[in-house]
Design an enzyme around this catalytic site. Sequence first.
Site, PDB file in Angstrom:
ATOM      1  N   SER A 526       0.802  -1.232   0.000  1.00  0.00           N
ATOM      2  CA  SER A 526       0.000   0.000   0.000  1.00  0.00           C
ATOM      3  C   SER A 526       0.828   1.271   0.000  1.00  0.00           C
ATOM      4  O   SER A 526       0.579   2.197   0.774  1.00  0.00           O
ATOM      5  CB  SER A 526      -0.975   0.011   1.191  1.00  0.00           C
ATOM      6  N   ASP A 572      -6.808  -0.600   2.399  1.00  0.00           N
ATOM      7  CA  ASP A 572      -5.456  -0.033   2.479  1.00  0.00           C
ATOM      8  C   ASP A 572      -5.453   1.323   3.165  1.00  0.00           C
ATOM      9  O   ASP A 572      -4.629   1.598   4.044  1.00  0.00           O
ATOM     10  CB  ASP A 572      -4.858   0.099   1.074  1.00  0.00           C
TER      11      ASP A 572
END
Length: 869
Positions: A526, A572
């Site tokens: 991420s 995320d």
Amino acid sequence: MATPTPLVFAYYVTGHGFGHATRVVEVARHLIDAGHLVHVVTAAPDYVFTSEIQSPNLFLRRVLLDCGAVQSDALTVDRLASLEKYSQTAVIPRESILASEVAWLKSIKADLVVSDVVPIACRAAADAGIRSVCITNFSWDFIYADYVMAAGHHHRSIILQIAEDYSHCEFLIRLPGFCPMPAFRDVVDVPLVVRRLHKSREEVRKELGVGDDVKLLIFNFGGQPAGWTLKEEYLPTGWKCLVAARILQDTAQGNTHTKYKACGARRLRDAIVLGYQLRGISERNANVPDWYVHAPFPLQEHEQSISNEEIPFILCSCRHIPDFEVLHGDLQGLSDTASFLKALGELSAIDFERDNKDQLRERLAAARLFNWEEEIFVARAPGRLDVMGGIADYSGSLVLQMPIKEACHAAVQKNHPSKQKLWKHAQARHHSDSDKQTPILEIVSFGADLSNRGPTFDMDISDFMDGEQPISYEAARNYFSRDTSQRWAAYVAGAILVLMTELGVRFEDSISIVISSAVPEGKGVSSSAAVEVASMSAIAAAHGLKIAPRDIALLCQKVENHIVGAPCGVMDQMASACGENNKLLAMVCQPAEVLGLVDIPSHIKFWGIDSGLRHSVGGSDYGSVRIGTFMGRKMMKSMASNKVKENNSDEMGRNSTELLEAEASLAYLCNLPPHRYEGGYANKLPERITGEEFLTKYASHDDPVTVVNKDLTYAVKAPTAHPVYENSRVKAFKSLLTAAASDEQLSALGELMYQCHYSYSACGLGSVGTDRLVELVQMMRLSGTLYGAKITGGGSGGTVCVMGEKSVRSSEQIREIQQRYKSATGFMPYVFEGSSPGAGKFGYLKIRRRSSPKADLAAASAVLNGVHV
């Protein structure tokens, strides 16, 4: 020497003899004289300290946390006994030691941990979120490396664990006569630190019975396996042989006496020396762990040398940054944040006429960006390790995410357009409208050269407006897609448009932003969410917008979905915004319901191992699987609706009708239990379907962030089944984490991870590299302490999450997997290890450049002139 607020020092002293304790006395005495509190953790007798220091600010705690060397006499060491004793003292009870030390450090509210030179103290400090430094001229990993060569390679794990512990230390205050110490990331050299004199030269010679004409050699090499026979005649005629604190204060206050964490040449030199010693243990070369090679700011080597009287001051510097005044917020002991602020300070000091040729383009651009005397707002957002849940997030699954230690920092400053510093091309663009004060957005991204992108971006903020209203997200996506080297700016600048569109914010001032991220791109941890959350948080803070972390995450998802154009779920961004250090964020993605934080059991640890295959949630595989999932949901809803219409409610029964009606309006696929999927739909879904066939029959797949291509064929059955079963697996995983520690618990957790991994592969999101890493973990299980592994995030490469016992043996196996993977592929995988707070927990910093560097220098000189050590 006095400081406005007393600081609390936790000073750990090794159990190897009293020599370390006596030098600690001298440093502690000066800290206490400065008005600070010193807690000494030692096995030495109280009188060693109380005979020199009589103060209520000295606290003694009798604890033995290492043992040094076991000696049969003053010059001979028992190597095997030393290793075995260290194992009994610090390895076997390691978990209980860490737990008790972390609790104690928090109870005394320590500002800084100082170690001379107890390894586990550095790790305890890191676990407690407290900075630490070491003072020594040797480290136990180097000393014990020689012992291991003689005692046997099965003790090698002790050295690696000690080195890993030391790696958590922020820097080393290095004394003369030092050995190679590669575990320490940076160094400050000082002269010898010794006890003050209580007797004159004449008094000492009189007590020893040594005349003034005799030259003295003091021999003090206790513990070294010399094997020497010492004779008086070996000495020259006339000789006789006798066998015998400013750095600290500054560091606790937040000042940094080290340049950057790189120190590459020195650390490589030391690693070669230590590695050469370890090489004799086995048939292969020693590994250089990831904590050694990683540095957040890989700039030039810089080792500082500083005078002895400054030692107590450096330890007291954790609360302040030398170049900036912190007006709001707390660094929370995060060394990467301290490094980022230090880097900003370096930028503010660049001499453009002198340093122009030696600076990277991005550094010169950033140095010209800010008005350094005005307020700057800094936010920090970490990447995340997907422990369980992954791609099921967009189907409403429960997910478990851990924020990693690697993070992105964003520094934001707003200025009236008349005060905005413009780059030359921006000046040229506005030259014809010199009377018109237009707000400008300027962004600098560090590390652009590593990612093949432009380091700078600028635009008129008015470009985001269409008359009185913000432009559409589609128009913005097209705007950032014009230049491939500038597409990265959508992750940052997109936050401004989303705030305009969703919250009605209007930006009248110019905005300057510096982005520096240590979250590697394309590894499935991420990196994009970290940039989005850090940018959104810093922009919001600079403009006085109070936005909850959950809402920050949802806004950032809009940036990625609608402006960047990547069809990710919210998992995320939520992990980056709402996560906490060493905890798993438990969240039901419907759309973002946080259930709470799950403690990671003390006997369990998670690692991330990079496969070297680039991952992207904007890739075709991820998007196609998502489309197939939504197609499957639409098909099942249609089946359920048809059953309700076709069957007589009397025949079906009321309960069956209610179930089918609920499934006919299924909002999230994960709300369908596995038994209902198997019983009613699994055998009726097609394996694959063309986009044209689907659109003809169902018109739309009801996903606002993806588009069905009628010319493509999509897998349906496997992508639809995955989130249904994954949600069930994650629920079981979460429950198992609270079960009693046992091999059965770890095996069950590992089995759930393996099932998830192979379900990804069935969807078409596996890869050769991630499969190989998972297989290596399975091979290790036969004789080791690693229990499970799975591909993470969007799949198709990226990082594998590994779960195992929190032990030295597990760390050894992780390193062995690295080596085996490198042997097979030629790529040495990066290992993600450790955690850090999310953006919400960090908050923001408001900083301002100190008014005058010359005034700071004058003030520092005045303080130094009043100090006598």
